[in-house]
Scaffold this motif. Structure first.
Motif, mmCIF file in Angstrom:
data_model
loop_
_atom_site.group_PDB
_atom_site.id
_atom_site.type_symbol
_atom_site.label_atom_id
_atom_site.label_comp_id
_atom_site.label_asym_id
_atom_site.label_seq_id
_atom_site.Cartn_x
_atom_site.Cartn_y
_atom_site.Cartn_z
ATOM 1 N N GLY A 70 0.819 -1.207 0.000
ATOM 2 C CA GLY A 70 0.000 0.000 0.000
ATOM 3 C C GLY A 70 0.850 1.254 0.000
ATOM 4 O O GLY A 70 2.075 1.205 -0.052
ATOM 5 N N MET A 71 0.143 2.397 0.059
ATOM 6 C CA MET A 71 0.823 3.692 -0.057
ATOM 7 C C MET A 71 1.381 4.125 1.300
ATOM 8 O O MET A 71 0.636 4.246 2.266
ATOM 9 N N GLY A 72 2.669 4.345 1.347
ATOM 10 C CA GLY A 72 3.264 4.787 2.602
ATOM 11 C C GLY A 72 4.738 5.041 2.431
ATOM 12 O O GLY A 72 5.298 4.858 1.342
ATOM 13 N N VAL A 73 5.379 5.492 3.507
ATOM 14 C CA VAL A 73 6.822 5.743 3.483
ATOM 15 C C VAL A 73 7.441 5.187 4.770
ATOM 16 O O VAL A 73 6.753 5.057 5.782
ATOM 17 N N PRO A 74 8.741 4.883 4.723
ATOM 18 C CA PRO A 74 9.393 4.358 5.925
ATOM 19 C C PRO A 74 9.605 5.437 6.995
ATOM 20 O O PRO A 74 9.507 6.622 6.715
ATOM 21 N N LEU A 75 9.911 4.964 8.190
ATOM 22 C CA LEU A 75 10.153 5.841 9.347
ATOM 23 C C LEU A 75 11.556 5.531 9.874
ATOM 24 O O LEU A 75 11.936 4.360 9.965
ATOM 25 N N SER A 115 27.310 16.402 0.555
ATOM 26 C CA SER A 115 26.533 16.561 -0.676
ATOM 27 C C SER A 115 27.154 15.749 -1.818
ATOM 28 O O SER A 115 28.374 15.675 -1.929
ATOM 29 N N SER A 116 26.317 15.124 -2.630
ATOM 30 C CA SER A 116 26.843 14.402 -3.792
ATOM 31 C C SER A 116 26.071 14.820 -5.046
ATOM 32 O O SER A 116 24.978 15.382 -4.954
ATOM 33 N N ASP A 117 26.663 14.534 -6.199
ATOM 34 C CA ASP A 117 26.073 14.937 -7.477
ATOM 35 C C ASP A 117 24.945 13.970 -7.854
ATOM 36 O O ASP A 117 25.155 12.769 -7.940
ATOM 37 N N TRP A 118 23.750 14.518 -8.054
ATOM 38 C CA TRP A 118 22.603 13.664 -8.371
ATOM 39 C C TRP A 118 22.233 13.751 -9.858
ATOM 40 O O TRP A 118 21.301 13.064 -10.301
ATOM 41 N N SER A 119 22.975 14.583 -10.617
ATOM 42 C CA SER A 119 22.516 14.905 -11.967
ATOM 43 C C SER A 119 22.484 13.694 -12.906
ATOM 44 O O SER A 119 21.759 13.704 -13.899
ATOM 45 N N GLY A 120 23.249 12.630 -12.581
ATOM 46 C CA GLY A 120 23.240 11.456 -13.478
ATOM 47 C C GLY A 120 22.139 10.453 -13.143
ATOM 48 O O GLY A 120 22.017 9.430 -13.823
ATOM 49 N N LEU A 121 21.330 10.740 -12.103
ATOM 50 C CA LEU A 121 20.319 9.759 -11.698
ATOM 51 C C LEU A 121 19.060 9.876 -12.564
ATOM 52 O O LEU A 121 18.668 10.978 -12.973
ATOM 53 N N SER A 122 18.429 8.741 -12.793
ATOM 54 C CA SER A 122 17.197 8.736 -13.604
ATOM 55 C C SER A 122 16.024 9.185 -12.732
ATOM 56 O O SER A 122 16.105 9.145 -11.495
ATOM 57 N N PRO A 123 14.880 9.570 -13.338
ATOM 58 C CA PRO A 123 13.700 9.943 -12.546
ATOM 59 C C PRO A 123 13.299 8.855 -11.555
ATOM 60 O O PRO A 123 12.968 9.143 -10.409
ATOM 61 N N ASP A 124 13.354 7.587 -11.968
ATOM 62 C CA ASP A 124 12.966 6.506 -11.053
ATOM 63 C C ASP A 124 13.934 6.402 -9.873
ATOM 64 O O ASP A 124 13.518 6.156 -8.737
ATOM 65 N N GLU A 125 15.219 6.586 -10.155
ATOM 66 C CA GLU A 125 16.207 6.527 -9.058
ATOM 67 C C GLU A 125 15.997 7.692 -8.083
ATOM 68 O O GLU A 125 16.100 7.524 -6.863
ATOM 69 N N LEU A 126 15.684 8.873 -8.622
ATOM 70 C CA LEU A 126 15.444 10.039 -7.747
ATOM 71 C C LEU A 126 14.201 9.806 -6.892
ATOM 72 O O LEU A 126 14.199 10.066 -5.680
ATOM 73 N N GLU A 128 12.936 6.990 -6.000
ATOM 74 C CA GLU A 128 13.198 5.948 -5.014
ATOM 75 C C GLU A 128 13.944 6.524 -3.807
ATOM 76 O O GLU A 128 13.669 6.172 -2.661
ATOM 77 N N LYS A 129 14.880 7.436 -4.058
ATOM 78 C CA LYS A 129 15.604 8.069 -2.942
ATOM 79 C C LYS A 129 14.626 8.847 -2.055
ATOM 80 O O LYS A 129 14.727 8.834 -0.829
ATOM 81 N N ILE A 130 13.669 9.535 -2.702
ATOM 82 C CA ILE A 130 12.685 10.331 -1.946
ATOM 83 C C ILE A 130 11.788 9.403 -1.129
ATOM 84 O O ILE A 130 11.489 9.669 0.035
ATOM 85 N N HIS A 131 11.400 8.295 -1.744
ATOM 86 C CA HIS A 131 10.582 7.296 -1.052
ATOM 87 C C HIS A 131 11.334 6.743 0.154
ATOM 88 O O HIS A 131 10.825 6.734 1.289
ATOM 89 N N LEU A 132 12.575 6.299 -0.084
ATOM 90 C CA LEU A 132 13.340 5.657 0.996
ATOM 91 C C LEU A 132 13.673 6.624 2.130
ATOM 92 O O LEU A 132 13.909 6.212 3.264
ATOM 93 N N ALA A 133 13.691 7.923 1.812
ATOM 94 C CA ALA A 133 13.973 8.919 2.863
ATOM 95 C C ALA A 133 12.734 9.207 3.705
ATOM 96 O O ALA A 133 12.804 9.914 4.708
ATOM 97 N N HIS A 146 6.854 10.867 -3.019
ATOM 98 C CA HIS A 146 7.204 10.126 -4.240
ATOM 99 C C HIS A 146 5.954 9.766 -5.040
ATOM 100 O O HIS A 146 6.004 9.647 -6.263
ATOM 101 N N VAL A 147 4.800 9.616 -4.339
ATOM 102 C CA VAL A 147 3.548 9.300 -5.048
ATOM 103 C C VAL A 147 3.078 10.556 -5.797
ATOM 104 O O VAL A 147 2.673 10.492 -6.960
ATOM 105 N N LYS A 148 3.174 11.707 -5.119
ATOM 106 C CA LYS A 148 2.759 12.954 -5.767
ATOM 107 C C LYS A 148 3.641 13.252 -6.991
ATOM 108 O O LYS A 148 3.201 13.889 -7.941
ATOM 109 N N LEU A 149 4.876 12.765 -6.949
ATOM 110 C CA LEU A 149 5.787 13.014 -8.074
ATOM 111 C C LEU A 149 5.692 11.919 -9.145
ATOM 112 O O LEU A 149 6.551 11.816 -10.008
ATOM 113 N N THR A 150 4.645 11.114 -9.032
ATOM 114 C CA THR A 150 4.367 10.103 -10.067
ATOM 115 C C THR A 150 2.995 10.429 -10.646
ATOM 116 O O THR A 150 1.976 9.891 -10.219
#
Ligand code: SF4
Ligand code: SF4
Length: 444
Positions: A70-75, A115-126, A128-133, A146-150
């Protein structure tokens, strides 16, 4: 910067804003208390299930709960510590919620993030990072970011609208973040543009925050490129300028139909603080476990903008700020227009807590309500063009389930109608009652 002052066309009110109590207060990290109460149901959607057991030791940023279906995010654990209990905690809106109690290990050094460079990441990878955070929309009901950004398949998104209106009285947490961290807010916007594969971003800020408009404009100019055209839009000070549909109409001129979604009109809206959290998740790999909260009102000894760990109890914040004043009459989580009064200070901060207000008798309305005098002021003030007067009369006559024609389900409970009512009628409460009666009827 566009100097034209924009607004939405229908309704709205101008309550006193009381923002001077904290507008100059620099964001102050609050020392972590001895224990934190991490509520497992932090947002709209499915609550987390705990992935820790009593006596487990956890590191700062470690997973504490997750949603597998279901729809949710980790804690995550906001600090290093030991799980002292899995129990129930008082919930700001529901009565109680399962929670993880974390005894804080004060000897552990806070984690640092590079800080690290995120410019090479794909939309799905970005995404996923937002989801996992564990990021949810800040200040609202807490929709997973991440749901709103889909966007739904078939929707043609062309514009990101960043919400920097912060139109609720007293609140200055977004204001301070735009002044103190405009670079991170704008980089967060660039990350969202990259996910959506679009270039246009409009940032709406009310013109009672000229310092935020200046800081954000200067940063937008620095970070604007062919891939990210970021423009600051100045908004009239009018409540509820930050409501999604009103904001979209103000900055883009597009009118979102009452049952429609922003995505149907090519728009995604995110709050400026959510954009900053997205920056932290993607560029720093930092989970979302602390947030800026405005603590204000004449009932607290020292108003402040505090950076607090999720799970901090309101009573620990009160102690940190020197206690409450003798005149304290009411404590509200959220803004005075859309927030909820609470009866205990044993409530933990969640990912969606934007402010805690300690209000004195002269800051609240204690008059008893009387009959509707049919003055029509509530209808005039309603930004959705609804008829709250009629809904109230029907609910009093035990006919809440017959109020669809007056727009009950389109009401987003902004409180404009109740604010202007000379009879002090509790119109929002009436509307909530009508909504629950309609939902009960729909459920059979
Ligand atoms: S609370 Fe609902 S009915 Fe009242 S003004 Fe806001 S949208 Fe309109
Ligand atoms: S503002 Fe109050 S008194 Fe006037 S029409 Fe609306 S509900 Fe009735």
């Amino acid at each position: 910067m566009n100097a034209t002052v924009l607004t939405f066309p229908k309704g709205g009110i101008h309550p006193p804003d009381y923002k001077s109590l904290t507008a100059e207060m620099v964001i102050e990290p609050m020392p972590t208390p001895t224990s934190l109460e991490l509520i497992l149901g932090q947002h709209i959607g499915v609550p987390c299930s705990p992935v820790v057991a009593k006596k487990d030791k956890v590191a700062e940023g470690a997973l504490v709960g997750e949603v597998t279906k279901g729809m949710g995010v980790p804690l995550h654990a906001p600090v290093a510590g030991t799980v002292s209990n899995l129990t129930e905690s008082a919930h700001p809106i529901q009565v109680s919620s399962p929670s993880v109690i974390l005894r804080v290990n004060k000897k552990e050094e806070p984690k640092s993030y590079q800080s690290s460079d995120w410019s090479g990441l794909s939309p799905d990878e970005l995404r996923e990072k937002i989801h996992l955070a564990g990021i949810v929309g800040i200040g609202g009901a807490g929709f997973p970011a991440h749901v709103k950004l889909t966007p739904p398949p078939g929707s043609k998104i062309d514009t990101l609208v960043l919400n920097g209106a912060e139109c609720e009285p007293y609140l200055t947490a977004d204001h301070r973040q735009m002044i103190e961290h405009p670079d991170q807010v704008i980089e967060g916007a660039r990350i969202i543009l990259s996910i959506l594969g679009i270039t246009e971003c409009l940032v709406g800020i009310e013109n009672n925050k000229p310092d935020a408009i200046a800081a954000m404009s200067s940063e937008a100019e620095k970070q604007t490129s062919a891939e990210a055209r970021i423009e600051i839009k100045t908004l009239e000070v009018k409540y509820p300028q930050g409501a999604e549909k009103q904001l979209i109409q103000s900055v883009t001129g597009r009118r979102v139909a009452s049952q429609g979604l922003p995505a149907d009109h090519g728009v995604i809206v995110q709050n400026v603080s959510t954009a900053r959290a997205i920056f932290e998740a993607v560029a720093l790999d930092k989970p979302y476990y602390e947030k800026v909260v405005t603590i204000s009102g004449k009932g607290i000894a020292r108003p402040a903008n505090l950076l607090v760990k999720v799970g901090t109890l309101v009573k620990d914040i009160v102690t940190h700020l020197g206690g409450t004043t003798e005149e304290l009459a009411k404590v509200v989580l959220g803004g005075p227009m859309m927030g909820f009064a609470v009866s205990t200070l044993d409530i933990p901060i969640t990912k969606t807590t934007s402010s805690i207000l300690f209000l004195t008798r002269d800051e609240i309305d204690t008059d008893l309500f009387s009959n509707c005098i049919r003055c029509g002021r509530c209808v005039e003030a309603c930004p959705m063009g609804l008829q709250p007067n009629e809904i109230g009369v029907y609910v009093e006559a035990s006919q809440g389930e017959n109020t669809t024609k007056f727009g009950t389900m389109e009401c987003f409970e902004c409180g404009c109608c109740a604010y202007v009512c000379p009879s002090k009628r509790p119109l929002v409460q009436f509307i909530r009652m009508a909504k629950s009666q309609l939902k009960r009827r729909a459920a059979g």
